[in-house]
Design a protein around this motif. Structure first.
Motif, short mmCIF file in Angstrom:
data_model
loop_
_atom_site.label_atom_id
_atom_site.label_comp_id
_atom_site.label_asym_id
_atom_site.label_seq_id
_atom_site.Cartn_x
_atom_site.Cartn_y
_atom_site.Cartn_z
N PHE A 1 -5.57 -1.88 -10.47
CA PHE A 1 -4.63 -2.64 -10.32
C PHE A 1 -3.38 -1.72 -10.85
CE2 PHE A 1 -4.33 -7.08 -8.51
CZ PHE A 1 -3.06 -6.81 -7.61
N SER A 2 -3.66 -0.97 -11.82
CA SER A 2 -2.48 -0.51 -12.70
C SER A 2 -2.01 0.67 -12.19
CB SER A 2 -3.03 0.22 -14.23
OG SER A 2 -3.76 -0.78 -14.90
N PHE A 3 -2.58 1.14 -10.82
CA PHE A 3 -2.13 2.31 -10.06
C PHE A 3 -0.88 1.67 -9.26
CE2 PHE A 3 -6.04 4.01 -10.95
CZ PHE A 3 -5.63 5.47 -11.20
N LEU A 4 -0.97 0.24 -9.06
CA LEU A 4 0.38 -0.31 -8.18
C LEU A 4 1.32 -0.43 -9.24
CD1 LEU A 4 1.20 -1.58 -5.46
CD2 LEU A 4 0.40 -3.70 -6.46
N GLY A 5 2.66 0.25 -9.03
CA GLY A 5 3.76 0.12 -9.76
C GLY A 5 4.41 -0.99 -10.03
N ASN B 1 0.76 -1.01 -0.09
CA ASN B 1 0.05 0.04 -0.07
C ASN B 1 0.78 1.39 0.19
OD1 ASN B 1 -1.94 1.99 0.35
ND2 ASN B 1 -3.00 0.70 1.99
N PRO B 2 0.60 2.18 -1.03
CA PRO B 2 1.38 3.48 -0.94
C PRO B 2 1.19 4.26 0.23
CG PRO B 2 0.34 3.34 -2.96
CD PRO B 2 -0.39 2.10 -1.95
N ILE B 3 0.11 4.08 1.18
CA ILE B 3 -0.09 4.78 2.20
C ILE B 3 0.69 4.04 3.31
CG2 ILE B 3 -1.97 5.23 4.01
CD1 ILE B 3 -3.97 5.67 1.94
N THR C 1 8.98 -1.92 -11.28
CA THR C 1 7.95 -1.18 -11.46
C THR C 1 7.84 -1.16 -13.01
OG1 THR C 1 9.11 0.72 -11.51
CG2 THR C 1 8.03 0.29 -9.42
N LYS C 2 6.54 -0.93 -13.32
CA LYS C 2 6.28 -1.01 -14.78
C LYS C 2 5.20 0.13 -15.32
CE LYS C 2 7.26 -6.00 -15.82
NZ LYS C 2 7.58 -6.25 -14.43
N PRO C 3 5.27 0.73 -16.48
CA PRO C 3 4.43 2.00 -16.74
C PRO C 3 2.94 1.49 -16.30
CG PRO C 3 5.87 1.41 -18.40
CD PRO C 3 5.97 0.24 -17.62
N ARG D 1 6.70 -0.98 -0.33
CA ARG D 1 7.94 -1.53 -0.70
C ARG D 1 7.98 -2.39 -2.06
NH1 ARG D 1 10.59 -4.54 4.09
NH2 ARG D 1 12.07 -4.88 2.10
N SER D 2 6.66 -2.65 -2.62
CA SER D 2 6.51 -3.39 -3.67
C SER D 2 7.30 -2.90 -4.92
CB SER D 2 4.92 -3.75 -3.90
OG SER D 2 4.47 -2.43 -4.44
N HIS D 3 7.49 -1.60 -4.93
CA HIS D 3 8.34 -1.12 -5.90
C HIS D 3 9.80 -1.45 -5.91
CE1 HIS D 3 9.24 2.05 -2.72
NE2 HIS D 3 10.37 2.10 -3.36
#
Length: 590
Positions: free
Chosen positions: A354-358, A296-298, A308-310, A302-304
């Motif tokens: 799901f595309s918002f997750l890098g 979660n970005p919040i 990461t992909k476009p 750390r998944s990035h």
């Protein structure tokens, strides 16, 4: 006669055969499947001895749930033990199953053929059976989904959906792999079949199946994949607002679906916390909450760190490879068939959100592949019905069938060949056992497995069975450099590792026994008749090394490689080998 023969059940059966064939051709598992694979092994072979479980030594980046491995492990153990009893019941079946060319890793079902046999029996047959069980569950769930399509939209649409699934690579190849995504896929596909179910001939209230579908997806969110909330949200909105008959019905649906969602999440979260806190030895642990916080970005975000992909990568790269011809057909179905628009909208929302997750991976999209295939089947059905109404439609219809054939060729000729050659670690461990090392020493044989091999197929299932327990396996990667692999001495003063499987180009004191090739890329075929269009490139990915006889302290000195003579070897074997590592799970009392 055509309608009798060409049913979706026939193509689903062929799909099952392709799943089992992929298990036979690529029996090993990779790093993404590692936790569940090792956990199923430990459920089968270590049961309540949690201190021996793999996650105690290699916990991974983020804790995962043991709910799936516990269930799958129990089923696998029952099936495997029954098969062992059957195969070893008489000499005929033992000789039949010993044929590696036919049965592959199922040859390890056979205990022994004679006393002189030097065959090293590993536990790989348990891994194969585990994958077969999971593949059967995935296929059953998909078949249930296609059956509902057949009842609601006609046999032709169901047949097209089955054909499209069969023409694709990723569904069949991954259907048997112990990923959290596949555990989720089995349940979400079944839930989507309830959502599509025809209510006309049912005696129960038509909203009950919708509520049950919401509850099942909620369970998946709580236990296996928290990201499936992106499927739960549009599904819940659709069954609540777009299937209501009036305001009163809408209010009842809202109450029922919200209660089902909350109850399922709380109940199964409690079950997960109870089971996983015990196995991870924590006071309170909810794995999917940890995963959500990690991604979660919040939260930790750390998944990035793992790439990461476009934003549009799923749209222009992942879906075209996974769906192949079903991708344009699903868009056409959305425009031409009103009844599949809700399915396309739900699937598209899932992909968009799901595309918002890098950090992006193909396996994240498995929950919505059946929905896209359903829309593609509707598009194909429309083309078939309208092919005689105009030249353009007839051409599109012909191109669609050509696309299905090309999709099958790409799946088999490119994707399958590349993926099957992508498990050098598992192959290297199998080669090590084929070289039959433990029959050449009176003591333990020590082998080191590097991180790359552990991530490309070398699992605990690939280790020797209980009746070959003189091999000590080491996967720890805490050595400072490659020199430590052979310079390291044990507490009893004995030698270091006898065998190594790793990526290193040179290992002083060791000789290469076998080179293991693996997939390195694909190139265009420039030779007539240009088939297959892409050629798979392979190169040496892993080496199997054997230590030369020599005293460990002289390994870096020239001309001293044979200082450790045979007499010293025997003294070491008698005095130190079997007394070392007394807590090793496969130690034999001497």
């Amino acid at each position: 006669m055509r309608r009798v023969l060409l049913t979706h059940a026939l193509f689903d059966f062929v799909f099952l055969l392709s799943v089992l064939l992929y298990v036979r051709l690529a029996p090993y598992t990779k790093v993404e499947e590692s936790f569940n694979t090792q956990a199923v092994h430990d459920v089968i072979f270590h049961t309540n001895d949690l201190h021996l479980w793999d996650h105690k030594e290699f916990p991974g980046v983020v804790p995962r749930t043991f709910v799936g491995p516990l269930i799958l492990g129990k089923v696998t153990k029952t099936v495997a033990r029954a098969m062992e009893v059957f195969v070893n019941s008489n000499p005929v079946t033992k000789r039949i199953f010993r044929s590696e060319q036919v049965w592959g890793e199922l040859k390890h079902l056979v205990e022994t053929l004679n006393e002189e046999e030097t065959f090293v029996r590993t536990k790989m047959h348990y891994q194969v059976i585990m994958r077969m069980v999971l593949g059967l569950l995935s296929t059953f769930s998909l078949h249930r989904f296609h059956s509902v399509i057949g009842k609601n939209f006609g046999n032709d649409v169901a047949v097209y959906a089955s054909v499209l699934a069969l023409a694709q690579f990723h569904l069949a190849f991954y259907a048997s792999r112990p990923l959290p995504n596949i555990f989720a896929f089995v349940l979400t596909t079944f839930a989507l079949s309830l959502w599509l179910e025809d209510r006309k001939n049912l005696k129960i209230n038509r909203s009950v199946l919708d509520t049950l579908a919401v509850a099942i997806v909620s369970m998946v969110v709580a236990v296996f994949r928290c990201d499936n909330i992106l499927l739960l949200a549009p599904l819940g909105v659709h069954v609540t607002l777009f299937r209501m008959t009036d305001i009163y019905d809408a209010s009842l649906r809202i109450i029922a679906n919200v209660m089902a969602m909350v109850t399922a999440i709380l109940a199964f979260a409690y079950a997960s916390i109870s089971i996983d806190s015990k196995h991870w030895d924590k006071e309170f642990l909810w794995p999917e909450w940890e995963v959500l916080s990690f991604n979660n970005p919040i939260g930790a975000n750390r998944s990035h760190e793992y790439g990461t992909k476009p934003f549009l990568w799923y749209t222009y790269s992942a879906l075209p490879r996974m769906l192949l011809i079903a991708y344009p057909l699903s868009v056409y179905g959305f425009t031409q068939e009103r009844r599949c628009r809700s399915a396309f909208t739900i699937a598209s929302f899932f992909v968009f959100a799901f595309s918002f997750l890098g950090h992006k991976e193909l396996r994240f999209l498995f929950p919505v592949l059946p929905l896209f295939n359903f829309c593609g089947a509707c598009g194909m059905h429309r083309l078939t019905l309208n092919r005689k109404k105009g030249k353009n439609v007839a051409i599109l219809h012909a191109f669609a069938w050509v696309g299905i054939l090309v999709s099958s060729a790409i799946s088999i000729g490119v994707f399958a060949n590349a993926s099957i050659a992508n498990y050098p670690g598992g192959e290297a461990l199998a080669v090590f056992h084929e070289l039959n090392p433990e029959h050449n020493t009176l003591g333990h044989v020590r082998i080191h497995i590097d991180d790359h091999c552990a991530q490309t197929g070398a699992s605990r299932f690939g280790q020797a069975y209980h009746d070959h327990n003189v091999i000590l396996y080491n996967k720890r990667q805490d050595h400072e450099h490659e020199g430590h692999l052979h310079a390291m001495l044990h507490d009893d003063g004995s030698r270091g590792h006898d065998w190594l499987i790793n990526e290193y180009k040179k290992m002083p004191g060791y000789e290469i026994m076998r080179n293991i090739t693996g997939f390195t890329g694909a190139v265009l075929n420039k030779k007539f008749p240009f088939w297959p269009p892409l050629l798979i490139k392979k190169d040496v990915r892993v080496k199997v090394w054997k230590r030369r006889h020599g005293n460990a302290k002289h390994w870096f000195e020239r001309n001293q490689e044979d200082a450790f003579d045979h007499e010293q070897e025997l003294i070491w074997a008698h005095n130190g080998a079997r007394e070392h590592d007394e807590y090793h799970p496969y130690k034999k009392n001497s």
